[in-house]
Each structure stands twice: as C-alpha cells, then as structure tokens.
Scaffold this motif. Structure first.
Motif, mmCIF file in Angstrom:
data_model
loop_
_atom_site.group_PDB
_atom_site.id
_atom_site.type_symbol
_atom_site.label_atom_id
_atom_site.label_comp_id
_atom_site.label_asym_id
_atom_site.label_seq_id
_atom_site.Cartn_x
_atom_site.Cartn_y
_atom_site.Cartn_z
ATOM 1 N N GLY A 189 -9.557 3.477 -2.360
ATOM 2 C CA GLY A 189 -8.707 2.674 -1.487
ATOM 3 C C GLY A 189 -8.217 3.470 -0.291
ATOM 4 O O GLY A 189 -8.254 2.997 0.846
ATOM 5 N N GLN A 190 -7.780 4.700 -0.534
ATOM 6 C CA GLN A 190 -7.304 5.550 0.560
ATOM 7 C C GLN A 190 -8.416 5.796 1.573
ATOM 8 O O GLN A 190 -8.196 5.796 2.778
ATOM 9 C CB GLN A 190 -6.816 6.896 0.010
ATOM 10 C CG GLN A 190 -5.567 6.806 -0.851
ATOM 11 C CD GLN A 190 -4.357 6.352 -0.062
ATOM 12 O OE1 GLN A 190 -4.078 6.852 1.019
ATOM 13 N NE2 GLN A 190 -3.650 5.374 -0.584
ATOM 14 N N LYS A 249 -10.275 -5.718 -3.427
ATOM 15 C CA LYS A 249 -8.836 -5.530 -3.327
ATOM 16 C C LYS A 249 -8.402 -5.425 -1.864
ATOM 17 O O LYS A 249 -7.333 -5.865 -1.488
ATOM 18 C CB LYS A 249 -8.466 -4.255 -4.082
ATOM 19 C CG LYS A 249 -7.068 -4.255 -4.628
ATOM 20 C CD LYS A 249 -6.924 -3.135 -5.637
ATOM 21 C CE LYS A 249 -5.642 -2.386 -5.407
ATOM 22 N NZ LYS A 249 -5.611 -1.131 -6.166
ATOM 23 N N HIS A 250 -9.250 -4.828 -1.060
ATOM 24 C CA HIS A 250 -8.913 -4.667 0.350
ATOM 25 C C HIS A 250 -9.639 -5.685 1.220
ATOM 26 O O HIS A 250 -9.780 -5.489 2.429
ATOM 27 C CB HIS A 250 -9.259 -3.250 0.816
ATOM 28 C CG HIS A 250 -8.414 -2.201 0.157
ATOM 29 N ND1 HIS A 250 -8.751 -1.617 -1.034
ATOM 30 C CD2 HIS A 250 -7.233 -1.656 0.510
ATOM 31 C CE1 HIS A 250 -7.815 -0.753 -1.372
ATOM 32 N NE2 HIS A 250 -6.884 -0.754 -0.460
ATOM 33 N N ASP A 264 -9.891 4.161 -8.247
ATOM 34 C CA ASP A 264 -9.662 2.986 -7.406
ATOM 35 C C ASP A 264 -8.685 3.338 -6.281
ATOM 36 O O ASP A 264 -8.887 2.969 -5.129
ATOM 37 C CB ASP A 264 -9.095 1.859 -8.275
ATOM 38 C CG ASP A 264 -8.848 0.600 -7.470
ATOM 39 O OD1 ASP A 264 -9.851 -0.025 -7.086
ATOM 40 O OD2 ASP A 264 -7.687 0.257 -7.214
ATOM 41 N N PHE A 265 -7.660 4.069 -6.621
ATOM 42 C CA PHE A 265 -6.692 4.489 -5.597
ATOM 43 C C PHE A 265 -7.354 5.396 -4.554
ATOM 44 O O PHE A 265 -7.177 5.227 -3.350
ATOM 45 C CB PHE A 265 -5.522 5.214 -6.258
ATOM 46 C CG PHE A 265 -4.574 5.818 -5.273
ATOM 47 C CD1 PHE A 265 -3.636 5.031 -4.628
ATOM 48 C CD2 PHE A 265 -4.618 7.171 -4.973
ATOM 49 C CE1 PHE A 265 -2.762 5.574 -3.707
ATOM 50 C CE2 PHE A 265 -3.742 7.729 -4.057
ATOM 51 C CZ PHE A 265 -2.820 6.926 -3.424
ATOM 52 N N ALA A 296 0.828 -1.203 0.000
ATOM 53 C CA ALA A 296 0.000 0.000 0.000
ATOM 54 C C ALA A 296 0.863 1.254 0.000
ATOM 55 O O ALA A 296 0.573 2.220 -0.720
ATOM 56 C CB ALA A 296 -0.933 -0.008 1.212
ATOM 57 N N VAL A 299 -9.015 2.606 3.538
ATOM 58 C CA VAL A 299 -7.935 2.392 4.496
ATOM 59 C C VAL A 299 -8.091 3.333 5.692
ATOM 60 O O VAL A 299 -7.902 2.935 6.848
ATOM 61 C CB VAL A 299 -6.559 2.592 3.805
ATOM 62 C CG1 VAL A 299 -5.454 2.691 4.830
ATOM 63 C CG2 VAL A 299 -6.283 1.457 2.839
ATOM 64 N N CYS A 313 -12.761 -2.459 -5.788
ATOM 65 C CA CYS A 313 -11.874 -1.848 -4.806
ATOM 66 C C CYS A 313 -12.040 -2.516 -3.443
ATOM 67 O O CYS A 313 -11.070 -2.781 -2.741
ATOM 68 C CB CYS A 313 -12.169 -0.359 -4.720
ATOM 69 S SG CYS A 313 -11.009 0.503 -3.675
#
Lengths: 337, 222
Positions: free
Chosen positions: A230-231, A197-198, A226-227, A162, A234, A194
C-alpha cells in the motif's frame, strides 16, 4: 594499561624511594660501612620496591584487561557491571561498586522509559482502534449521501484513514513479532486485494495496471505485506507524471520470489537513492511535492527487515521507479504447521 | 430479497449501514437491546448476520458462539480489531467472514453477496428487467423482445451496475471501481471500448438510446 603509564602514575613514589635509598646509602657510606654491605642493602631495598610495584601492576593490569575485553565484546556496553568479578584491591572495589551502582540506576531509568513508551504505544493502538469507528461511520454517511462535495470529503477521509493506518503500523513496528503470522499465500491474491483497497485513488489517478507472473506461493504475513505494498502504491500515485502505469511482476529464483513494482513516475534523483529508506528523509521529490513525510519507505524497510524480506529500490530520474521485494521460498520461515 | 440482521452498538454506523444495504436491495433489521440480542437476531429469520465485536453486555464472540449453538445462519464479523488472533477466533467460533473497519463499502457488499451466494445458493434475482430489456446474469445474455445478444464479462457487469442503479448517473470512475472489484483492472480507454461495444450490441437487438451519456458526469439508464 601499559607498564609505562602505570609507572608514570607512581612517579612521586618512585622518586621518593630513589631519594630515600640514595640518602640511606649516603648515610651508610658516611658511617664507613663496607661498600659491599651498602650495595647489598641498596639491592634489597630496590628489589623490594620493584617487587611491590610489579605485583601491584600485575594485579591491576589483569583486572583492567578483563574489563576492557568484556567491554569490547559487549553489544550493550551498559551491562559491563554484570560481567566483571569483584577485584581484590581497594581501588578496584571502589570502581566496581560505582559501576554496579550506576548500571543499576541506569536500568531503573531504562525501565521507566520502557514502561512509558510501552504505555504510549498501547494508547496509540487503542486510539487508532477508537478512531476507526468514527471514520467508518463518516465513510458510510458519505457513501449514502453521494454528491460532489461529499465525494471530495470522502477522498479526504480516505487520506485520514491512510494516515491513521500508518500511525498504527508505526507504533507496532518495534514489536512486529507480537502480531505476526506467517502463512502460505498466493502473491496474486495479495497484490490484487491491495490494489482493490486503493482502487478509488488509483482510478482517480488514471492508472493503467499490468500484472505478470504473479501466480506463485510465498510465505509471509498478509497484513504487513499489504501495508508495505500500500505504501509503495501510494508513493507511485504521489510522484506520478500525467498518467500512471503500474506494473506488478514476479520472478521465481531458486530460493526466493522477487516481486517488482514498477511505475513511470518522476523517479528519484541518484544522489537521493541511498537515503530513501531513512526516517524522515524526503529528498528532492519531497521538497517539490510538499506532502512527503519520509515515513512511508522507512516503515517499509523496517517491517521488511523484521520479517526477513529484502527490499530494494532503483530508479531513473524522470522515467520511473522499481521497488523490489524478495520473499524467501524456504519453508524455514513458517512458524505454523 | 435477502434479509440482514445488523448487530452494531454505534448508532450512526447502524443506521448508515442500514441505509447502504437497503439501497443495494437488502432488507435490514437492527436492535439496540443488547441484553437479548441473540434471541432477537435469531427470531428475525435473517439470511445473514453482520456482527460487531465490541458490544455492550456481551462481546461479539460470545454472541457468535450463542447464535452458532442454535442456528447455522451465515455470520460476518465486522470489527476495528484487526489482529490475526481476532480473525482466528472469529473463524473458530463459526463466523463465515471477517471484515476490518473502516471497510471499503464495495468490498463489504461484495463479501456479503458472496457469503449469501454460498449459503442461499443462487442469487434469487438472476435477471434484471427494465423497459423490456432483460439481463440474464447467470447466462450473461441481454434480450429485448425476441432478440438476444451475448455479453462479455465486463459488458455484463457494466450493464448490471447501470440497471441496478437505474435513473441515477454513474460516473466512469464508479464503473471502473466496480469492474476492479472483480479483478478486471480496466483503464479509461478500455472502459470506452467496452461501453461502445455494449451500445453496439444493444442496438443490434433493437435497443436504442437505452444507455445515455451524461457529458462530464458519466452514464445512466432511464
């Protein structure tokens, strides 16, 4: 440049002229010249002086006025030397040459740094791609030899992954336009891939998920969004209370689709809210949760800005946070046919 | 059992990928002679080719193009280059899928399975049998001797996962992760409910103590 300032600069000349004229007048008076003749001579001398001063003032004033106007209208003040015409008076020419010379030298300097930072960025990007191979290898080794300790190592490797990804996106964030394809995509697919992915980390965090009304089309770059998602995910895991409830829901407006991501985490203090998108800002939660870098949301905001998306965040302390991203529905943003 | 040919120059990734795919029931073949990799890959008679892009001698795109000239075997490109251009190029050269390193292994396996399903047709093994318990995946039915019970999607996936990994303990998190990959984002409570229902259905058809709880670790069959 005001006339008064100009005259103040010239005060020695003016005083000397007044003294000289007064002296001449006195001399002529002692020569018993006709009073009218004296007055005539004095008037001519004073008139000539005023004409010289005024002429010079007008010339300079015109030049400096243009200079300041140009400067005010410029976004990049350092380009001023390119915009002004070469003046006709000596003092101005010196200034003009100095400006030209200094801007040239500054351009050289900027070029130097631009080149250096470009090289650095390229290095980071290659490095990130290089490091992906050993990470992929480690993950496979761990996957093939699952036990309790390899499981925890795998978690750490996931974290490394990550951070590496974040570094890549950070280095690319200034040149989004170079690697950016707007496509028609289904919000549902984007969000769910997404989440998948996590998945491991989310399951580890005992997350319950909810999706609502995501079945709509937006126009965006899948990789970047997607990024960003993701942030946000997270962050939700980082600042959770015991169990995490994550809800993704979308609302269609006349010319935009608003995606909201809602969690039931610790929330953000009201006084911290305006600063969460600032680089390096960690706030109260950052101090209490130690692992904050203040980069995640900053990057989200930066990427959203570059892609023409609006991102906003609202939160009630101890109750949760909602991040909203507004996608334009207009096909104007599509570059491909 | 589907045969997969792996074209990858990193030795560790190659062997580990091989191990992983073998564990999931695929036959793997590799080679480190990259000058003749196209011929070797074609001669292996594989049903799928996993292809890295950065290779010695020729890059993956060249290899992909050369394979496509002679065969329509499915190709999945696996690479650490992740730009849209790379993806576009791969697809234009006739690759069937494009996965970015470092990949989530579950996703890699899912993509492999889906490409194979498309190309080979139905998966060759549509039923899993263990100790006379027979799971028909296409119909989502579990049968024991002459009795059978219909399973829900989640129950089917859970039983399938456990039967595939028989005699291994599968943790609750791993089961959830497997379910999540199929868009069933169940939480802990739902999983408990699913497991209980599955147990009840198994008992109804006369299967007892098939699905064993390992306290604190997960579940297993066997």
């Amino acid at each position: 440049m005001k006339l008064r300032d100009y005259l103040r600069d010239k005060y020695i000349f003016i005083i000397l002229q007044i003294l000289a004229i007064a002296f001449i007048a006195y001399m002529l008076f002692t020569f018993r010249l006709n009073l009218y003749a004296i007055l005539f001579i004095v008037t001519i001398l004073v008139g000539a002086d005023i004409a010289v001063l005024l002429g010079e003032y007008i010339q300079k004033q015109r030049f400096y006025k243009v200079l300041i106007k140009c400067l005010d209208s410029l976004d990049q003040k350092c380009l001023i030397a390119e915009l002004i015409d070469k003046p006709s008076f000596a003092e101005g020419i010196v200034l003009y040459d100095v400006l030209k010379e200094s801007s040239k030298s500054m351009n050289d300097q900027i070029g130097l740094y631009k080149h250096a930072s470009e090289e650095y960025r390229e290095y980071i990007e290659t490095w990130v791609h290089e490091i992906k191979t050993p990470i992929a290898a480690s993950k496979l080794i761990l996957e093939n030899n699952m036990n309790t300790s390899s499981k925890s190592v795998a978690e750490e490797v996931t974290k490394i992954e990550a951070f590496v990804e974040q570094a890549l996106f950070y280095s690319k964030s200034n040149t989004v336009e170079k690697d950016y394809i707007i496509k028609e995509c289904n919000l549902n697919t984007v969000v769910k891939s997404c989440v998948k992915k996590h998945s491991k980390a989310l399951i580890e965090s005992q997350t319950s998920l909810a999706f609502e009304g995501l079945d709509c089309i937006v126009y965006t770059d899948v990789k970047w969004i997607d990024f960003i998602l993701g942030q946000i995910i997270v962050n939700s895991m980082k600042y959770k209370k015991e169990t995490l409830h994550l809800k993704f829901y979308a609302r269609e407006l006349s010319n935009s689709v608003i995606l909201s991501i809602k969690d039931n985490g610790v929330g953000i203090q009201e006084k911290d809210l305006p600063y969460v998108f600032e680089k390096g800002f960690t706030g109260f939660n950052g101090r209490n949760f130690a692992k904050s870098t203040g980069i995640g949301l900053y990057l989200c905001k930066k990427l959203c800005d570059k892609m023409g998306l609006q991102i906003s965040i609202s939160s009630v302390e101890k109750e949760g946070t909602v991040v909203q991203i507004a996608f334009p529905k207009s096909k104007m943003v599509i570059f491909e046919t | 059992m589907a045969k997969i040919f792996i074209i990858e120059d990193d030795r560790i990734i190659r062997t580990e990928l091989c191990n992983l795919l073998s564990r999931y029931g695929y036959d793997c073949e590799v080679s480190d002679q990259f000058e003749t990799i196209v011929e070797t890959a074609l001669q292996s008679n594989s049903q799928l080719i996993l292809l890295d892009v950065n290779l010695p001698y020729f890059d993956g795109y060249h290899v992909c193009r050369e394979i496509r000239k002679q065969s329509s075997v499915p190709i999945i490109i696996v690479t650490s280059r992740d730009s849209e251009l790379d993806e576009l190029m791969s697809m234009n050269l006739g690759a069937d899928d494009f996965i970015v390193k470092p990949y989530n292994t579950q996703i890699l396996l899912a993509r492999i399975a889906s490409v194979l399903r498309r190309s080979v047709g139905n998966e060759p093994t549509n039923t899993v049998i263990y100790q006379d318990v027979c799971l028909d995946i296409s119909k989502s039915i579990v049968s024991f001797h002459d009795k059978e019970a219909e399973l829900s999607k989640n129950e089917m996936r859970i039983l399938h996962l456990l039967m595939k990994n028989r005699e291994h303990i599968i943790s609750r998190n791993d089961i959830m992760n497997d379910l999540w990959q199929s868009d069933e984002f169940v939480d802990d409570n739902t999983l408990t409910v699913n497991i209980n229902r599955l147990r009840k259905k198994l008992e109804e058809i006369g299967v007892h103590d098939f699905l064993v709880t390992k306290r604190g670790q997960g579940y297993m069959i066997g």
